[in-house]
Design a protein around this motif. Structure first.
Motif, short mmCIF file in Angstrom:
data_model
loop_
_atom_site.label_atom_id
_atom_site.label_comp_id
_atom_site.label_asym_id
_atom_site.label_seq_id
_atom_site.Cartn_x
_atom_site.Cartn_y
_atom_site.Cartn_z
N GLN A 3 0.83 -1.20 0.00
CA GLN A 3 0.00 0.00 0.00
C GLN A 3 0.86 1.25 0.00
OE1 GLN A 3 -2.59 -0.62 3.43
NE2 GLN A 3 -4.29 -0.81 1.99
N ALA A 4 0.30 2.33 -0.56
CA ALA A 4 1.00 3.62 -0.61
C ALA A 4 1.47 4.03 0.79
CB ALA A 4 0.09 4.68 -1.20
N ARG A 5 0.61 3.78 1.78
CA ARG A 5 0.94 4.18 3.15
C ARG A 5 2.26 3.56 3.62
NH1 ARG A 5 -2.87 1.58 7.47
NH2 ARG A 5 -1.51 -0.15 6.94
N ASP A 6 2.44 2.28 3.31
CA ASP A 6 3.65 1.58 3.75
C ASP A 6 4.89 2.10 3.02
OD1 ASP A 6 2.09 -0.02 5.42
OD2 ASP A 6 1.64 -1.42 3.80
N ILE A 7 4.70 2.41 1.73
CA ILE A 7 5.86 2.92 0.96
C ILE A 7 6.26 4.30 1.50
CG2 ILE A 7 6.74 3.51 -1.34
CD1 ILE A 7 4.60 1.57 -2.48
N ILE A 8 5.25 5.15 1.80
CA ILE A 8 5.55 6.49 2.35
C ILE A 8 6.32 6.34 3.66
CG2 ILE A 8 4.50 8.53 3.45
CD1 ILE A 8 2.33 8.43 1.27
N ARG A 9 5.86 5.42 4.51
CA ARG A 9 6.54 5.22 5.81
C ARG A 9 7.99 4.76 5.60
NH1 ARG A 9 3.66 5.21 10.62
NH2 ARG A 9 1.51 5.89 10.27
N GLU A 10 8.18 3.88 4.62
CA GLU A 10 9.54 3.41 4.31
C GLU A 10 10.42 4.56 3.83
OE1 GLU A 10 10.08 0.09 1.41
OE2 GLU A 10 8.73 -0.90 2.85
N GLU A 11 9.86 5.35 2.91
CA GLU A 11 10.60 6.49 2.35
C GLU A 11 10.96 7.51 3.44
OE1 GLU A 11 11.53 7.56 -0.83
OE2 GLU A 11 11.06 5.63 -1.74
#
Length: 450
Positions: A3-11
């Motif tokens: 999910q976008a949310r997880d990628i944002i958190r990773e970034e």
């Protein structure tokens, strides 16, 4: 699919400072403070540790009427304070500095200030009196005495000609002399961090550090005179206030190991690339822009707003730091303020998931700023190694951000040596009141030795 949310958190992980990184930052700052205080290393040091020539804090025995002038940004304040036995009365007025004066000549700047001073004195019926004035000047200054300060460089959008390398007290005195109608004696020049320390020390005798977390960031602290190798003033007094100018920490690359692409872009688009590197990671002048750059990146990656930004989002400087405080003021699960901010930016198509992403970016940037300031304060507390110290703090970021105080209390507690107690105290009107108190202390001493 992730999910976008997880990628944002990773970034956003690059914005998280590990404990190991923070300890390394503290060690590097400590070394820079030692260099700034040293006779042989001061000239090449990045954190300048300028002497303020202030050796006495207020003791409550100051009496009389004092003026203060507080110049530190796009406007300045004139204050009058009246100190009695159990009585403290203060009145002030804010005056704007038009942009053509901010970028004009030094003569025009000081003439404008002197005119506002005269108007203020008339309004408060002290136009005929001879008053002592304290001058807060919140730009990098090399002090050569309590009433002599050489401007090193302009910051915060100022570029007045004919002032860098000159004594700003003389600039003010010349403007007062050109008028010929004011009877003022300038008793001290200081910056806002020093003013904050003086102001808080007036109320809280344990105050030994003054910090600004506003448009810019800086710290002042009480150092043992024996550690100040450049000091040639009055011997015998154990302490001296040091203006660290820690905003410049990192200008030589010492913070590159924790800087991100967003930090580098903010720096390269600023009016002073390569300068004030720590300040650009902390202060209100840059925090909103750091958030905006991250939001732009995630929008272009298709992680926010369905990949569709707005003209305003893509416009430099459009995401104000006050938005960060507003967005983080919402309770968990509530995005009222966030929605209002995004609508102002032309992003009314934002979903709740987008808002959660935006808030996460804000939290990461402001937490990093709070932790960087905490590392600096803990470094000073450990260096001073006193059992109990109050830290006076002023500035819009600390004052208005809903979680900054708590984040700092938690982090500093982890970083200070065992046995050191500290309190964080919000300064009320620090830089203005502090300037008047510097004048008051100087007058008190003059009477003492008269």
């Amino acid at each position: 699919m992730r999910q976008a949310r997880d990628i944002i958190r990773e970034e956003c992980e690059i914005l998280h400072l590990t404990d190991k990184q923070i300890r390394e930052i503290m060690s590097r700052l400590h070394n820079d403070l030692i260099k700034g205080l040293g006779k042989d290393t001061h000239a090449t040091s990045i954190v300048k540790c300028w002497l303020t020539y202030i050796q006495d804090l207020p003791n409550g025995k100051e009496r009389g009427k004092f003026l203060a002038l507080d110049l530190g940004g796009t406007n300045f304040r004139v204050l009058i304070i009246n100190l009695g036995e159990n009585h403290f009365d203060m009145q002030s007025k804010i005056y704007a500095i038009p942009s053509h004066i901010m970028t004009g000549t030094g003569v025009a700047l000081f003439d404008h200030i002197a005119e506002c001073l005269a108007n203020f004195m008339k309004e408060h019926n002290v136009y005929e009196e001879r008053l002592a004035l304290g001058f807060t000047f919140s730009f990098p200054l090399k002090q050569l005495g309590l009433t002599k300060g050489i401007l090193q460089r302009w910051t915060k959008g100022f570029s007045c000609s004919g002032v860098v390398g000159e004594d700003v007290v003389q600039g003010l005195k010349d403007a007062i002399a050109r008028r010929g109608d004011l009877s003022l004696s300038v008793m001290g020049i200081l910056n806002d961090a020093t003013g904050t320390l003086m102001s808080c020390a007036h109320k809280e005798p344990h105050c030994r550090i003054g910090v600004i977390i506003g448009t810019g960031s800086n710290a002042c602290y009480v150092e043992k005179t024996e550690n100040c190798e450049l000091f040639d003033g009055e011997p015998g007094k154990p302490d001296l206030l040091i203006n660290t100018e820690w905003g410049a920490f990192g200008d030589d690359g010492t913070l590159d190991f924790v800087r991100t692409e967003f930090d580098r872009e903010v720096d390269s688009n600023s009016i002073n690339p390569g300068k004030q590197i720590q300040e650009k990671m902390i202060s209100g002048m840059y925090m909103g822009e750091l958030v905006r750059l991250a939001l732009v990146k995630f929008t272009k990656m298709g992680l926010l707003f369905g990949g569709h930004g707005s003209d305003l989002l893509f416009q430099r400087g459009s995401f104000y730091t006050k938005y960060v405080s507003e967005i983080e003021s919402d309770k968990p699960g509530d995005f009222t303020s966030c929605m209002e901010v995004l609508e102002e930016l032309g992003l009314s198509h934002a979903t709740e998931a987008d808002m959660a992403g935006v808030r996460h970016v804000c939290e990461c940037i402001s937490r990093r700023a709070a932790h960087l300031v905490s590392a600096g304060i803990a470094t000073l507390l450990n260096k001073m190694n006193e059992p109990r110290v109050t830290v006076g703090i002023d500035g819009s970021v600390y004052r208005f951000h809903p979680h900054f105080h708590t984040l700092m209390c938690e982090k500093i507690a982890q970083l200070v040596r065992p046995g050191i107690q500290f309190d964080l105290m919000l300064s009320e009107d620090g830089s203005g009141r502090g300037a008047a108190l510097v004048a008051a202390v100087a007058c008190r001493q003059r009477l003492q030795f008269a």
